[in-house]
Write an enzyme that holds these catalytic residues in place. Structure first.
Site, PDB file in Angstrom:
ATOM      1  N   SER A   1     -73.459 -93.653 130.488  1.00  0.00           N
ATOM      2  CA  SER A   1     -72.572 -93.233 129.385  1.00  0.00           C
ATOM      3  C   SER A   1     -71.407 -92.477 130.013  1.00  0.00           C
ATOM      4  O   SER A   1     -71.484 -92.035 131.170  1.00  0.00           O
ATOM      5  CB  SER A   1     -73.303 -92.312 128.400  1.00  0.00           C
ATOM      6  OG  SER A   1     -73.469 -91.024 128.975  1.00  0.00           O
TER       7      SER A   1
ATOM      8  N   TYR B   1     -70.579 -89.558 129.259  1.00  0.00           N
ATOM      9  CA  TYR B   1     -71.121 -88.221 129.563  1.00  0.00           C
ATOM     10  C   TYR B   1     -71.795 -88.212 130.931  1.00  0.00           C
ATOM     11  O   TYR B   1     -71.485 -87.370 131.786  1.00  0.00           O
ATOM     12  CB  TYR B   1     -72.129 -87.773 128.483  1.00  0.00           C
ATOM     13  CG  TYR B   1     -73.139 -86.814 129.052  1.00  0.00           C
ATOM     14  CD1 TYR B   1     -72.763 -85.531 129.429  1.00  0.00           C
ATOM     15  CD2 TYR B   1     -74.470 -87.208 129.293  1.00  0.00           C
ATOM     16  CE1 TYR B   1     -73.679 -84.661 130.022  1.00  0.00           C
ATOM     17  CE2 TYR B   1     -75.379 -86.351 129.867  1.00  0.00           C
ATOM     18  CZ  TYR B   1     -74.982 -85.084 130.233  1.00  0.00           C
ATOM     19  OH  TYR B   1     -75.876 -84.236 130.828  1.00  0.00           O
ATOM     20  N   HIS B   2     -72.730 -89.160 131.138  1.00  0.00           N
ATOM     21  CA  HIS B   2     -73.447 -89.170 132.420  1.00  0.00           C
ATOM     22  C   HIS B   2     -72.458 -89.360 133.578  1.00  0.00           C
ATOM     23  O   HIS B   2     -72.620 -88.785 134.656  1.00  0.00           O
ATOM     24  CB  HIS B   2     -74.518 -90.268 132.425  1.00  0.00           C
ATOM     25  CG  HIS B   2     -75.716 -89.964 131.552  1.00  0.00           C
ATOM     26  ND1 HIS B   2     -75.877 -90.486 130.288  1.00  0.00           N
ATOM     27  CD2 HIS B   2     -76.805 -89.189 131.756  1.00  0.00           C
ATOM     28  CE1 HIS B   2     -77.019 -90.042 129.763  1.00  0.00           C
ATOM     29  NE2 HIS B   2     -77.602 -89.251 130.631  1.00  0.00           N
TER      30      HIS B   2
ATOM     31  N   LYS C   1     -70.874 -86.228 134.927  1.00  0.00           N
ATOM     32  CA  LYS C   1     -71.724 -85.477 135.866  1.00  0.00           C
ATOM     33  C   LYS C   1     -71.616 -86.052 137.277  1.00  0.00           C
ATOM     34  O   LYS C   1     -71.703 -85.327 138.261  1.00  0.00           O
ATOM     35  CB  LYS C   1     -73.189 -85.539 135.413  1.00  0.00           C
ATOM     36  CG  LYS C   1     -73.464 -84.874 134.079  1.00  0.00           C
ATOM     37  CD  LYS C   1     -73.486 -83.373 134.219  1.00  0.00           C
ATOM     38  CE  LYS C   1     -73.988 -82.701 132.973  1.00  0.00           C
ATOM     39  NZ  LYS C   1     -73.973 -81.245 133.058  1.00  0.00           N
TER      40      LYS C   1
HETATM   41  P1  NAD Z   1     -75.761 -77.153 124.928  1.00  0.00           P
HETATM   42  O1  NAD Z   1     -74.647 -77.979 124.392  1.00  0.00           O
HETATM   43  O2  NAD Z   1     -76.752 -76.601 123.980  1.00  0.00           O
HETATM   44  O3  NAD Z   1     -75.154 -75.941 125.774  1.00  0.00           O
HETATM   45  C1  NAD Z   1     -73.944 -76.013 126.498  1.00  0.00           C
HETATM   46  C2  NAD Z   1     -73.139 -74.751 126.194  1.00  0.00           C
HETATM   47  O4  NAD Z   1     -71.918 -74.807 126.940  1.00  0.00           O
HETATM   48  C3  NAD Z   1     -72.769 -74.649 124.723  1.00  0.00           C
HETATM   49  O5  NAD Z   1     -73.148 -73.387 124.204  1.00  0.00           O
HETATM   50  C4  NAD Z   1     -71.254 -74.851 124.696  1.00  0.00           C
HETATM   51  O6  NAD Z   1     -70.619 -74.118 123.686  1.00  0.00           O
HETATM   52  C5  NAD Z   1     -70.850 -74.397 126.106  1.00  0.00           C
HETATM   53  N1  NAD Z   1     -69.612 -75.030 126.592  1.00  0.00           N
HETATM   54  C6  NAD Z   1     -69.322 -76.360 126.612  1.00  0.00           C
HETATM   55  N2  NAD Z   1     -68.095 -76.558 127.143  1.00  0.00           N
HETATM   56  C7  NAD Z   1     -67.612 -75.334 127.483  1.00  0.00           C
HETATM   57  C8  NAD Z   1     -66.391 -74.876 128.054  1.00  0.00           C
HETATM   58  N3  NAD Z   1     -65.419 -75.710 128.382  1.00  0.00           N
HETATM   59  N4  NAD Z   1     -66.225 -73.540 128.258  1.00  0.00           N
HETATM   60  C9  NAD Z   1     -67.197 -72.663 127.915  1.00  0.00           C
HETATM   61  N5  NAD Z   1     -68.383 -73.041 127.356  1.00  0.00           N
HETATM   62  C10 NAD Z   1     -68.575 -74.365 127.136  1.00  0.00           C
HETATM   63  O7  NAD Z   1     -76.464 -78.022 126.064  1.00  0.00           O
HETATM   64  P2  NAD Z   1     -77.889 -77.823 126.777  1.00  0.00           P
HETATM   65  O8  NAD Z   1     -78.840 -78.785 126.189  1.00  0.00           O
HETATM   66  O9  NAD Z   1     -78.227 -76.372 126.842  1.00  0.00           O
HETATM   67  O10 NAD Z   1     -77.551 -78.341 128.225  1.00  0.00           O
HETATM   68  C11 NAD Z   1     -77.015 -77.456 129.190  1.00  0.00           C
HETATM   69  C12 NAD Z   1     -76.660 -78.217 130.457  1.00  0.00           C
HETATM   70  O11 NAD Z   1     -77.821 -78.861 130.981  1.00  0.00           O
HETATM   71  C13 NAD Z   1     -75.615 -79.303 130.242  1.00  0.00           C
HETATM   72  O12 NAD Z   1     -74.713 -79.317 131.324  1.00  0.00           O
HETATM   73  C14 NAD Z   1     -76.432 -80.578 130.215  1.00  0.00           C
HETATM   74  O13 NAD Z   1     -75.667 -81.648 130.660  1.00  0.00           O
HETATM   75  C15 NAD Z   1     -77.579 -80.253 131.135  1.00  0.00           C
HETATM   76  N6  NAD Z   1     -78.794 -81.008 130.798  1.00  0.00           N
HETATM   77  C16 NAD Z   1     -79.388 -80.858 129.571  1.00  0.00           C
HETATM   78  C17 NAD Z   1     -80.548 -81.589 129.273  1.00  0.00           C
HETATM   79  C18 NAD Z   1     -81.252 -81.500 127.939  1.00  0.00           C
HETATM   80  O14 NAD Z   1     -82.235 -82.236 127.730  1.00  0.00           O
HETATM   81  N7  NAD Z   1     -80.807 -80.643 127.021  1.00  0.00           N
HETATM   82  C19 NAD Z   1     -81.096 -82.428 130.259  1.00  0.00           C
HETATM   83  C20 NAD Z   1     -80.466 -82.555 131.486  1.00  0.00           C
HETATM   84  C21 NAD Z   1     -79.317 -81.826 131.760  1.00  0.00           C
HETATM   85  N1  USQ Z   2     -84.146 -92.930 122.556  1.00  0.00           N
HETATM   86  C1  USQ Z   2     -84.890 -93.646 121.631  1.00  0.00           C
HETATM   87  N2  USQ Z   2     -84.945 -93.152 120.367  1.00  0.00           N
HETATM   88  C2  USQ Z   2     -84.322 -92.016 119.975  1.00  0.00           C
HETATM   89  C3  USQ Z   2     -83.581 -91.291 120.922  1.00  0.00           C
HETATM   90  C4  USQ Z   2     -83.502 -91.784 122.199  1.00  0.00           C
HETATM   91  O1  USQ Z   2     -85.484 -94.670 121.942  1.00  0.00           O
HETATM   92  O2  USQ Z   2     -84.425 -91.650 118.795  1.00  0.00           O
HETATM   93  C5  USQ Z   2     -84.085 -93.414 123.949  1.00  0.00           C
HETATM   94  C6  USQ Z   2     -82.675 -93.697 124.465  1.00  0.00           C
HETATM   95  O3  USQ Z   2     -82.282 -95.016 124.192  1.00  0.00           O
HETATM   96  C7  USQ Z   2     -82.838 -93.422 125.952  1.00  0.00           C
HETATM   97  C8  USQ Z   2     -83.920 -92.348 126.015  1.00  0.00           C
HETATM   98  O4  USQ Z   2     -84.585 -92.378 124.751  1.00  0.00           O
HETATM   99  O5  USQ Z   2     -83.317 -94.551 126.613  1.00  0.00           O
HETATM  100  C9  USQ Z   2     -83.395 -90.965 126.266  1.00  0.00           C
HETATM  101  O6  USQ Z   2     -82.422 -90.635 125.288  1.00  0.00           O
HETATM  102  P1  USQ Z   2     -82.098 -89.088 124.965  1.00  0.00           P
HETATM  103  O7  USQ Z   2     -81.091 -89.053 123.877  1.00  0.00           O
HETATM  104  O8  USQ Z   2     -83.353 -88.331 124.800  1.00  0.00           O
HETATM  105  O9  USQ Z   2     -81.493 -88.611 126.376  1.00  0.00           O
HETATM  106  P2  USQ Z   2     -80.093 -88.864 127.072  1.00  0.00           P
HETATM  107  O10 USQ Z   2     -79.116 -89.535 126.193  1.00  0.00           O
HETATM  108  O11 USQ Z   2     -80.345 -89.476 128.414  1.00  0.00           O
HETATM  109  O12 USQ Z   2     -79.553 -87.375 127.286  1.00  0.00           O
HETATM  110  C10 USQ Z   2     -80.399 -86.223 127.387  1.00  0.00           C
HETATM  111  C11 USQ Z   2     -79.523 -84.996 127.244  1.00  0.00           C
HETATM  112  C12 USQ Z   2     -78.529 -84.958 128.404  1.00  0.00           C
HETATM  113  C13 USQ Z   2     -79.285 -85.056 129.710  1.00  0.00           C
HETATM  114  C14 USQ Z   2     -80.204 -86.261 129.763  1.00  0.00           C
HETATM  115  C15 USQ Z   2     -81.137 -86.249 130.955  1.00  0.00           C
HETATM  116  O13 USQ Z   2     -78.826 -85.019 125.997  1.00  0.00           O
HETATM  117  O14 USQ Z   2     -77.790 -83.748 128.358  1.00  0.00           O
HETATM  118  O15 USQ Z   2     -78.361 -85.126 130.778  1.00  0.00           O
HETATM  119  O16 USQ Z   2     -81.076 -86.228 128.613  1.00  0.00           O
HETATM  120  S1  USQ Z   2     -81.389 -87.844 131.619  1.00  0.00           S
HETATM  121  O17 USQ Z   2     -81.832 -88.742 130.561  1.00  0.00           O
HETATM  122  O18 USQ Z   2     -82.352 -87.721 132.669  1.00  0.00           O
HETATM  123  O19 USQ Z   2     -80.086 -88.286 132.125  1.00  0.00           O
END
Ligand code: NAD
Ligand code: USQ
Length: 385
Positions: free
Chosen positions: A179, A181-182, A185
């Site tokens: 995506s 987003y990904h 990173k």
């Molecule tokens: P989140 O959106 O809840 O938290 C991110 C925070 O960053 C928010 O509070 C937002 O307001 C702040 N922010 C965003 N852009 C900003 C900017 N330009 N300046 C200042 N603040 C800003 O997300 P999360 O789920 O807590 O994820 C945190 C991090 O971990 C992210 O970088 C995400 O990509 C990574 N991550 C999350 C997951 C997951 O499953 N939630 C998995 C893998 C990686």
């Molecule tokens: N999926 C379903 N049904 C749903 C939601 C998701 O089948 O209702 C599937 C998606 O198609 C995907 C997988 O579940 O194959 C994961 O989706 P997700 O929305 O749980 O995760 P993803 O989009 O990958 O993103 C989340 C976080 C992101 C983080 C990432 C870690 O939002 O911030 O970076 O997980 S990872 O997946 O390892 O890249």
């Protein structure tokens, strides 16, 4: 240690700030509240009510006696970033502050551009501030397992030994993200590795899997300390969503066959991994990568696990996959770095899922059922004539 947590108002940033504070570190959090803004834009809200940052910080002081400093502002504002670093003088910075939802980044051009601009430029501003003010600061950056995608070979921790035409080199592991987003990173990782090479920055890139759960020992101490829990199809992640759908009596929305496999981890392991990374810094000039996940499951297996644990009937629905991703694939990830530093993983268990059922049941009236079904299609964000 003085630790600045960027994105400290978010799902993971807030519990991490509390965990580090509880472990004796001096904490400041920075956030621009963009995440609260996406809620308004999408017309959704956290399933669990959350307080504003000032109330959270005051509650933590009341509960623990510890003080957390708050900085409100945007990483895109370079002057602000320099000012915060000069004032707080962190020894480590944990960087969560990015737009983190893959579907949000795939809504249309505007959202893709916003995501990459916010994430890549924010991190670049931060890198310059660290390099110019104090390159000894250890930057702990949240990456994602999705940077690698699903290659048909084993996934190493960030680096790959390559032999080509009789010569060898150690290269950044090739990336195949799914995506915009990904992809943001991946761009961050490349910029950070370059910063380590040219300026001698010390960076830990944490390629984190999908996080599940809502409570840590610190957030559970007071309702005002709760972190958010997203259920909607844009920000809600798969396991959290399936638990919520089970409690609501709605079908679990498996996209496609459910054969797609991902790395997962418990939110309590997220905060502990960050502590371990912060307390064991990378060397000057080192771009260190850890794969921050504890287990792999296919989406179908996650649906089955949730169905088995839920004490009532659960329906599983296979929806046409709105994303473009491999339906079935090889997935074998090396993730020994954090275990080597002492991580003792909480593996996915019935008890965890059951405790999540209770949290969801207590707040289920807050759900807008219309937000459960996916509306963002990977191919739909392009306007055709
Ligand atoms: P989140 O959106 O809840 O938290 C991110 C925070 O960053 C928010 O509070 C937002 O307001 C702040 N922010 C965003 N852009 C900003 C900017 N330009 N300046 C200042 N603040 C800003 O997300 P999360 O789920 O807590 O994820 C945190 C991090 O971990 C992210 O970088 C995400 O990509 C990574 N991550 C999350 C997951 C997951 O499953 N939630 C998995 C893998 C990686
Ligand atoms: N999926 C379903 N049904 C749903 C939601 C998701 O089948 O209702 C599937 C998606 O198609 C995907 C997988 O579940 O194959 C994961 O989706 P997700 O929305 O749980 O995760 P993803 O989009 O990958 O993103 C989340 C976080 C992101 C983080 C990432 C870690 O939002 O911030 O970076 O997980 S990872 O997946 O390892 O890249």
């Amino acid at each position: 240690m003085r630790v600045l947590v960027l994105g400290g108002d978010g799902y993971l940033g807030w519990p991490t700030a509390l965990h580090l504070s509880d472990c004796g570190h001096q904490i400041a959090v920075l956030d621009n509240f963009a995440r609260r803004g996406y809620d308004e834009e999408l017309g959704v809200r956290s399933l669990v009510p959350i307080e504003d940052l000032d109330t959270r910080i005051a509650a933590w002081h009341e509960v623990s006696g510890q003080r957390i400093t708050a900085y409100t502002g945007d990483l895109l504002d370079a002057e602000f970033v320099y000012r915060v670093l000069a004032e707080f003088k962190p020894e480590a910075i944990v960087h969560f502050a990015e737009q983190r939802a893959a579907p949000y980044s795939m809504i249309d051009r505007q959202h893709a551009v916003y995501t990459q601009h916010n994430n890549v430029i924010g991190t670049l501003n931060l890198m310059y501030a660290v390099a110019e003010l104090d390159p000894s600061i250890h930057l702990v950056k949240l990456g994602t397992m999705g940077e690698y995608g699903t290659p048909n070979i084993d996934i190493e921790e960030g680096w790959l030994e390559v032999e080509h035409n009789g010569r060898k080199d150690r290269m950044l592991y090739p990336k195949k993200p799914g995506s915009f987003y990904h992809l943001s990173k991946v761009h961050d990782s490349h910029n950070l590795e370059f910063g380590c090479r040219i300026w001698g920055l010390r960076v830990t890139d944490l390629n984190q899997g999908i996080v599940y759960g809502q409570q840590t020992p610190q957030t559970a101490q007071d309702a005002r300390l709760a972190t958010r829990l997203d259920y909607d199809a844009v920000f809600g992640t798969v396991l959290n969503r399936f638990v919520i759908q089970a409690v609501l009596g709605e079908p679990l929305t498996v996209y496609g066959t459910g054969g797609q496999t991902r790395g997962l981890l418990d939110i309590r392991d997220t905060v502990e991994c960050i502590r371990l990374a912060v307390e064991h810094p990378a060397e000057a000039g080192e771009f260190r990568v850890f794969n921050q996940m504890t287990e792999s499951y296919s989406v179908g297996q996650i649906a089955q696990l949730v169905s088995e644990c839920f004490p009532g009937p659960v329906q599983v629905e296979h929806l046409e996959n709105p994303r473009v991703e491999q339906p079935e694939h090889y997935y074998n990830v090396k993730h020994t770095g954090l275990v080597g530093l002492g991580l003792q993983p909480h593996l996915l268990s019935d008890t965890l899922i059951e405790s999540l059922f209770d949290i969801v049941a207590a707040n289920k009236d807050r759900v807008d059922l219309n937000a459960l079904l996916p509306t963002v299609r990977w191919k739909g964000g392009v306007k055709t004539a």
